[in-house]
Design a protein around this motif. Structure first.
Motif, PDB file in Angstrom:
ATOM      1  N   MET A  24     -13.790  60.609  14.200  1.00  0.00           N
ATOM      2  CA  MET A  24     -12.347  60.507  14.445  1.00  0.00           C
ATOM      3  C   MET A  24     -11.716  59.342  13.684  1.00  0.00           C
ATOM      4  O   MET A  24     -10.648  59.495  13.076  1.00  0.00           O
TER       5      MET A  24
ATOM      6  N   LEU B 114     -16.394  64.180   9.413  1.00  0.00           N
ATOM      7  CA  LEU B 114     -15.654  62.937   9.604  1.00  0.00           C
ATOM      8  C   LEU B 114     -15.646  62.597  11.081  1.00  0.00           C
ATOM      9  O   LEU B 114     -15.316  63.454  11.908  1.00  0.00           O
TER      10      LEU B 114
ATOM     11  N   GLU C 190      -0.280  75.124  14.465  1.00  0.00           N
ATOM     12  CA  GLU C 190      -1.647  75.052  14.994  1.00  0.00           C
ATOM     13  C   GLU C 190      -2.063  76.449  15.430  1.00  0.00           C
ATOM     14  O   GLU C 190      -1.369  77.098  16.195  1.00  0.00           O
TER      15      GLU C 190
ATOM     16  N   ARG D  47     -11.499  67.172   8.110  1.00  0.00           N
ATOM     17  CA  ARG D  47     -12.879  67.652   8.110  1.00  0.00           C
ATOM     18  C   ARG D  47     -13.013  68.996   7.407  1.00  0.00           C
ATOM     19  O   ARG D  47     -13.892  69.209   6.590  1.00  0.00           O
TER      20      ARG D  47
ATOM     21  N   HIS E 138     -16.942  63.564  22.630  1.00  0.00           N
ATOM     22  CA  HIS E 138     -16.267  62.736  21.638  1.00  0.00           C
ATOM     23  C   HIS E 138     -16.242  61.284  22.102  1.00  0.00           C
ATOM     24  O   HIS E 138     -15.615  60.958  23.112  1.00  0.00           O
ATOM     25  N   LEU E 139     -16.907  60.435  21.328  1.00  0.00           N
ATOM     26  CA  LEU E 139     -16.966  59.009  21.625  1.00  0.00           C
ATOM     27  C   LEU E 139     -16.232  58.287  20.521  1.00  0.00           C
ATOM     28  O   LEU E 139     -16.577  58.470  19.348  1.00  0.00           O
TER      29      LEU E 139
HETATM   30  P1  FDA Z   1      -9.953  69.159  13.468  1.00  0.00           P
HETATM   31  O1  FDA Z   1     -10.967  70.236  13.276  1.00  0.00           O
HETATM   32  O2  FDA Z   1     -10.010  68.365  14.706  1.00  0.00           O
HETATM   33  O3  FDA Z   1      -8.497  69.816  13.390  1.00  0.00           O
HETATM   34  C1  FDA Z   1      -8.167  70.838  12.503  1.00  0.00           C
HETATM   35  C2  FDA Z   1      -7.144  71.734  13.168  1.00  0.00           C
HETATM   36  O4  FDA Z   1      -6.621  72.674  12.231  1.00  0.00           O
HETATM   37  C3  FDA Z   1      -7.716  72.538  14.329  1.00  0.00           C
HETATM   38  O5  FDA Z   1      -6.970  72.308  15.489  1.00  0.00           O
HETATM   39  C4  FDA Z   1      -7.600  73.978  13.828  1.00  0.00           C
HETATM   40  O6  FDA Z   1      -7.360  74.905  14.871  1.00  0.00           O
HETATM   41  C5  FDA Z   1      -6.416  73.897  12.886  1.00  0.00           C
HETATM   42  N1  FDA Z   1      -6.388  74.973  11.896  1.00  0.00           N
HETATM   43  C6  FDA Z   1      -7.407  75.398  11.110  1.00  0.00           C
HETATM   44  N2  FDA Z   1      -6.997  76.435  10.341  1.00  0.00           N
HETATM   45  C7  FDA Z   1      -5.694  76.669  10.643  1.00  0.00           C
HETATM   46  C8  FDA Z   1      -4.735  77.623  10.198  1.00  0.00           C
HETATM   47  N3  FDA Z   1      -5.057  78.552   9.293  1.00  0.00           N
HETATM   48  N4  FDA Z   1      -3.496  77.588  10.714  1.00  0.00           N
HETATM   49  C9  FDA Z   1      -3.183  76.650  11.659  1.00  0.00           C
HETATM   50  N5  FDA Z   1      -4.047  75.726  12.122  1.00  0.00           N
HETATM   51  C10 FDA Z   1      -5.297  75.739  11.630  1.00  0.00           C
HETATM   52  N6  FDA Z   1     -15.919  62.069  16.142  1.00  0.00           N
HETATM   53  C11 FDA Z   1     -16.128  60.830  16.677  1.00  0.00           C
HETATM   54  O7  FDA Z   1     -15.531  59.870  16.194  1.00  0.00           O
HETATM   55  N7  FDA Z   1     -16.966  60.665  17.751  1.00  0.00           N
HETATM   56  C12 FDA Z   1     -17.629  61.711  18.318  1.00  0.00           C
HETATM   57  O8  FDA Z   1     -18.385  61.525  19.280  1.00  0.00           O
HETATM   58  C13 FDA Z   1     -17.434  63.011  17.763  1.00  0.00           C
HETATM   59  N8  FDA Z   1     -18.070  64.077  18.286  1.00  0.00           N
HETATM   60  C14 FDA Z   1     -17.924  65.324  17.695  1.00  0.00           C
HETATM   61  C15 FDA Z   1     -18.620  66.400  18.203  1.00  0.00           C
HETATM   62  C16 FDA Z   1     -18.489  67.653  17.608  1.00  0.00           C
HETATM   63  C17 FDA Z   1     -19.253  68.825  18.156  1.00  0.00           C
HETATM   64  C18 FDA Z   1     -17.656  67.811  16.469  1.00  0.00           C
HETATM   65  C19 FDA Z   1     -17.523  69.151  15.783  1.00  0.00           C
HETATM   66  C20 FDA Z   1     -16.945  66.734  15.987  1.00  0.00           C
HETATM   67  C21 FDA Z   1     -17.075  65.486  16.589  1.00  0.00           C
HETATM   68  N9  FDA Z   1     -16.362  64.387  16.118  1.00  0.00           N
HETATM   69  C22 FDA Z   1     -16.560  63.148  16.672  1.00  0.00           C
HETATM   70  C23 FDA Z   1     -15.459  64.532  14.953  1.00  0.00           C
HETATM   71  C24 FDA Z   1     -14.021  64.789  15.325  1.00  0.00           C
HETATM   72  O9  FDA Z   1     -13.908  66.001  16.033  1.00  0.00           O
HETATM   73  C25 FDA Z   1     -13.259  64.843  13.986  1.00  0.00           C
HETATM   74  O10 FDA Z   1     -13.205  63.571  13.437  1.00  0.00           O
HETATM   75  C26 FDA Z   1     -11.893  65.327  14.104  1.00  0.00           C
HETATM   76  O11 FDA Z   1     -11.937  66.605  14.664  1.00  0.00           O
HETATM   77  C27 FDA Z   1     -11.306  65.395  12.726  1.00  0.00           C
HETATM   78  O12 FDA Z   1     -10.005  65.813  12.815  1.00  0.00           O
HETATM   79  P2  FDA Z   1      -9.401  66.833  11.781  1.00  0.00           P
HETATM   80  O13 FDA Z   1      -7.947  66.795  12.018  1.00  0.00           O
HETATM   81  O14 FDA Z   1      -9.892  66.580  10.423  1.00  0.00           O
HETATM   82  O15 FDA Z   1     -10.038  68.267  12.168  1.00  0.00           O
END
Ligand code: FDA
Length: 384
Positions: free
Chosen positions: A365, A363, A33, A356, A60-61
């Motif tokens: 959560m 996407l 991470e 995402r 986040h909801l």
């Molecule tokens: P996520 O972005 O969470 O995780 C990816 C990880 O990979 C990060 O921790 C990043 O640091 C890491 N990473 C990237 N590049 C890397 C590298 N080169 N080396 C090592 N690590 C690396 N959903 C919902 O259900 N209800 C809600 O209310 C909301 N609200 C919301 C608000 C906002 C502002 C956003 C941006 C998103 C939401 N979401 C949401 C969506 C929710 O955040 C989303 O579903 C999850 O983050 C998806 O998880 P992922 O694992 O796909 O990506």
């Protein structure tokens, strides 16, 4: 890599779901991470002076209608009975959202029945035609009529995109939500709630397994650390949840994203706005909404500071390469580049792109978790 059966890049819900399933099935997993904490954008922490849980990357909801996802997430946390509702301050007055019969009757100072309201909006929407609308402005009016569109959608969306409504393309919306009843629940999923002990406790329980090793502050593209792209790909299966364009060094062009800026403030008042989220749809207010986090957890009142509150103003803009990518912009250039990246992705030996950032898709959560469970079941369980 002899110690690990799988390398997971990124510890958001997608990566952690894969890691947890693999560990549960007896495989050894390394999760790297880039940030200093796990959980991706769902990460939250307790603001120390007030005891209030703050969602670090925006509110986040949790909500889902997917039974398999609901069963799965309940292994790690219980949920409160929180039901999301949002209000909107327009021209010095407060309205209910999503736009519903209450909003319409407040706005027109009337007592319309559902059919009367429908007839009124249909008449107001006749000013433009959805099929021939030339931009977001005309399309919005064609969908809900000028008065409601200008009050609740035009400038709010313009602020989200930092672009005037006439310059935005019509295809950013196919419909605008209007309800002809008094239902003001924001989500209409079967299950909804907030993790009882907070997001971070939930996330930590997913990673808490003797077969999972988490390495924070570790970037997959940093060739000075042992778990990097050059050393791992082809040697060990990789689930990659970082940005797909970054993986290929932006060879097909950088995909465009919107980002958010958050301004957090601790205020010496017991209750700032009386509700978790207040939208600001007017052009003269620079932010789009204000979150007041204590209202997400009314059941924690005794743990919260009685005479202080935490608020967060949210501003939206296009992301530069160093900003956090939050929402895909998805222009036609983006879609073309994404197709090329997808072709390159299938040629990568045992690298699975997910989440995402890895799929360039917004996407929720429950969708990130659901698609990780599917990838595990359909492809990984038998091949690791
Ligand atoms: P996520 O972005 O969470 O995780 C990816 C990880 O990979 C990060 O921790 C990043 O640091 C890491 N990473 C990237 N590049 C890397 C590298 N080169 N080396 C090592 N690590 C690396 N959903 C919902 O259900 N209800 C809600 O209310 C909301 N609200 C919301 C608000 C906002 C502002 C956003 C941006 C998103 C939401 N979401 C949401 C969506 C929710 O955040 C989303 O579903 C999850 O983050 C998806 O998880 P992922 O694992 O796909 O990506």
């Amino acid at each position: 890599f002899s110690m690990s059966d799988l390398l997971v890049v990124g510890s958001g819900f997608f990566g952690l779901t894969i890691a947890e399933r693999a560990a549960h099935a007896g495989r050894k997993v390394t999760v790297i991470e880039r940030r200093s904490h796990i959980g991706g954008n769902a990460y939250s922490e307790i603001e120390p002076t007030t005891g209030i849980e703050v969602h670090r990357y925006g509110a986040h909801l949790f909500h889902t209608s997917n039974e398999a996802v609901w069963d799965y997430v309940n292994r790690f946390t219980t949920f409160t009975n929180y039901t999301h509702r949002v209000y909107s301050t327009h021209a010095g007055r407060v309205f209910a959202l999503p736009v519903n019969l209450h909003t319409i009757n407040q706005f027109f100072d009337a007592a319309y029945t559902p059919d009367e309201a429908r007839a009124l909006i249909r008449e107001q929407a006749g000013e433009y035609n959805v099929a021939s609308a030339r931009n977001f402005y005309e399309k919005g009016i064609a969908l809900v009529g000028r008065p409601l569109f200008e009050a609740f959608f035009a400038h709010y969306t313009a602020k989200q995109w930092q672009t005037s409504p006439e310059k935005l393309p019509g295809d950013i919306v196919s419909r605008l939500p209007v309800r002809y009843n008094y239902d003001n629940r924001y989500f209409n999923d079967t299950y909804e709630g907030l993790p009882t002990d907070g997001y971070t406790a939930w996330i930590e329980r997913m990673a808490d397994h003797p077969n999972i090793e988490v390495r924070l502050n570790t970037d997959f593209f940093d060739s000075t650390q042992p778990w990097n792209k050059e050393s791992a790909v082809g040697q060990v299966p990789v689930v990659y949840t970082g940005p797909v364009d970054r993986y290929f060094d932006y060879s097909e062009g950088a995909l465009s994203w919107r980002t958010l800026d958050f301004e957090q403030e601790i205020l010496p008042v017991r209750d700032f706005q009386g509700t978790p989220v207040m939208n600001y749809p007017d052009a003269d207010v620079p932010y789009t909404r204000i979150h007041e986090f204590k209202h997400f957890h009314p059941e924690r009142a005794t743990a919260h500071s009685a005479d202080q509150t935490v608020i967060m103003r949210e501003f939206s803009r296009f992301a530069d390469r160093d900003d956090e990518p939050y929402y895909p912009v998805n222009t036609s250039d983006d879609r073309a580049a994404l197709l090329s990246y997808r072709q390159r992705a299938v040629a990568e030996p045992k690298v699975y792109f997910g989440g995402r950032l890895g799929t360039y898709k917004y996407l929720d959560m429950h969708m990130a978790i659901g698609s990780a469970l599917t990838l595990w079941r359909n492809e990984l369980v038998d091949s690791l």
